[in-house]
Design an enzyme around this catalytic site. Structure first.
Site, PDB file in Angstrom:
ATOM      1  CG  ASP A   1       1.081  -1.641  -1.969  1.00 46.78           C
ATOM      2  OD1 ASP A   1       0.399  -1.968  -0.980  1.00 46.78           O
ATOM      3  OD2 ASP A   1       0.869  -0.603  -2.619  1.00 46.78           O
TER       4      ASP A   1
ATOM      5  CG  ASP B   1      -8.942  -0.873  -2.498  1.00 48.32           C
ATOM      6  OD1 ASP B   1      -8.312  -0.496  -1.497  1.00 48.32           O
ATOM      7  OD2 ASP B   1      -8.702  -1.941  -3.093  1.00 48.32           O
TER       8      ASP B   1
END
Length: 257
Positions: free
Chosen positions: A11, A130
């Site tokens: 990330d 997600d």
């Protein structure tokens, strides 16, 4: 049988690798390029880079590091973050990425999946999803703009409906980011993975929850996923990729070594 893939996830925020828990409270892990090189050396099959605030900031992925990563690794890598147009995608491929992943932009404009798949081929287009499990209702919901907790929102899509929709539109692979499990390191949500596996005809990558080697084994053997993505166990050197692959091979999982 195709070998199962081990995929470290990086990330990226403000040019550095960060890691949160359940998509919140991110801490800085380090610089992108040395980490990418280390994982390639350890035996990762692929890397995934998420520019986590690109979509919520309304910008596209910061490309300055994509080219630097391509110079130091010789394994495939996938880049995600605010990719909304053919031109955005084209730039990322030009800098050396093998795949692109779209998530929030696909929810805003589902036809984007088809346009990208038509232009670059389905094998290069990954859709990230997600998901959040709502305990009160027992439903799995798709969330959007999850890179910034102040802007995260639940969509009207239930998980399995969106999984079917993105395949119809040309997704060549799905990464399922199970938000309840993210960074907690107590195992992938096998129940959720099995539900998705039943309707997912393209490669399925599990993400969120890996804490021990057995968690990878369970995702591969019990949920039959094609790849397992993890971050904190690799960043914090809790699990070494080479040792993980040896363990999986002993457990009867086909891996590249």
């Amino acid at each position: 049988m195709l070998a199962k893939r081990i995929i470290p996830c990086l990330d990226v925020r403000n040019g550095q690798v960060v890691k949160g828990v359940q998509f919140r409270n991110h801490e800085i892990i380090g610089d992108i390029v040395p980490l990418a090189a280390r994982y390639a050396e350890e035996g990762a099959d692929e890397l995934v880079f998420y520019d986590i605030t690109a979509s919520s900031d309304g910008r596209t992925v910061d490309k300055s590091w994509v080219e630097r990563v391509a110079e130091v690794i010789d394994i495939p890598f996938c880049v995600a973050g605010g990719i909304k147009t053919i031109a955005d995608a084209e730039q990322i491929f030009t800098f050396g990425a093998d795949k692109i992943s779209i998530n929030s932009p696909a929810l805003a404009d589902p036809d984007l999946i088809s346009r990208l798949a038509d232009r670059f081929g389905v094998q290069a287009i990954v859709v990230g999803i997600d998901s959040w499990f709502e305990q009160e209702t027992g439903k799995y919901w798709v969330n959007q703009y999850t890179g910034d907790e102040s802007r995260t929102r639940q969509t009207n899509w239930q998980l399995l409906d969106w999984v079917k929709e993105v395949q119809k539109r040309g997704a060549g692979e799905i990464v399922l980011n199970m938000m309840n499990q993210d960074g907690v390191r107590n195992g992938y949500d096998l129940t959720q993975l099995k539900l998705v596996r039943d309707v997912c005809k393209v490669p399925l990558i599990a993400s969120g929850g890996a804490g021990e080697m057995v968690h990878f084994r369970d995702a591969f053997i019990e949920a039959n996923v094609d790849g397992a993505l993890a971050a904190s166990v690799f960043h914090k050197q809790i699990i070494n990729i080479g040792e993980l692959k040896e363990y999986l091979a002993r457990e009867g999982v086909e891996v590249r070594r």
